[in-house]
Design a protein around this motif. Structure first.
Motif, short mmCIF file in Angstrom:
data_model
loop_
_atom_site.label_atom_id
_atom_site.label_comp_id
_atom_site.label_asym_id
_atom_site.label_seq_id
_atom_site.Cartn_x
_atom_site.Cartn_y
_atom_site.Cartn_z
N LEU A 88 0.84 -1.21 0.00
CA LEU A 88 0.00 0.00 0.00
C LEU A 88 0.87 1.25 0.00
O LEU A 88 0.67 2.17 -0.80
N ARG A 95 -6.20 1.26 -1.06
CA ARG A 95 -6.59 1.18 0.35
C ARG A 95 -7.67 0.11 0.54
O ARG A 95 -7.64 -0.66 1.50
N ARG A 98 -6.10 -3.36 0.32
CA ARG A 98 -5.30 -3.55 1.52
C ARG A 98 -6.20 -3.88 2.71
O ARG A 98 -5.96 -4.80 3.46
N ASP A 99 -7.28 -3.12 2.87
CA ASP A 99 -8.20 -3.34 3.99
C ASP A 99 -8.85 -4.71 3.91
O ASP A 99 -9.00 -5.39 4.94
#
Length: 148
Positions: A88, A95, A98-99
């Motif tokens: 990231l 994002r 990644r989350d």
């Protein structure tokens, strides 16, 4: 409640494999200069989560070994979180992606901790062990080597 006959039956193992596949697929788009650092390290740690779970399953006869391997799996999932965060930071992941990955890795971590806390339900004398006849492992000393 259904019991697992193999490590492949464990939901946590299946989730670990899914995360490893996802990281592999995403890392294909990483730059070539990341091949021997971020890409390789993230792939290794994400794949190791499932491998450690499989090893833990094989160690169920010894509760401390079982817990140790599950702890190693948790360490690998946390290392994978680091590599996901690094991807990231480098702009290789959004994002949102990644989350999603971190959420799934944290879920795996919670499942591993639940297994560790209930290790006695996975381990001990009640597990099925493969048994083979001992004589298969011994050479008949009465025969000469040329007689075989």
């Amino acid at each position: 409640m259904q019991h697992a006959a193999s490590f492949r039956d464990l939901v946590v193992y299946q989730k670990a494999r899914a995360v490893a596949r996802r990281f592999f697929d995403l890392s294909r788009a990483f730059p070539k200069e990341e091949r021997y650092s971020l890409t390789d390290q993230g792939r290794r740690s994400s794949r190791s989560i499932g491998a450690q779970i499989a090893e833990a399953w094989a160690k169920r006869a010894y509760e401390r070994h079982f817990v140790s391997k599950l702890s190693d799996a948790d360490g690998e999932q946390q290392e994978t979180q680091h590599w996901v965060d690094t991807a990231l930071d480098c702009g290789y992941l959004t994002r949102q992606i990644r989350d999603e990955l971190v959420d799934e890795l944290e879920r795996i971590g919670r499942m591993l901790h639940a297994m560790i806390n209930k290790a006695d339900q996975f381990c001990g004398a009640s597990i099925r062990c493969a048994r083979e006849d001992a004589e298969r492992y011994f050479v008949d000393q009465s025969q000469g080597l040329d007689d075989r």
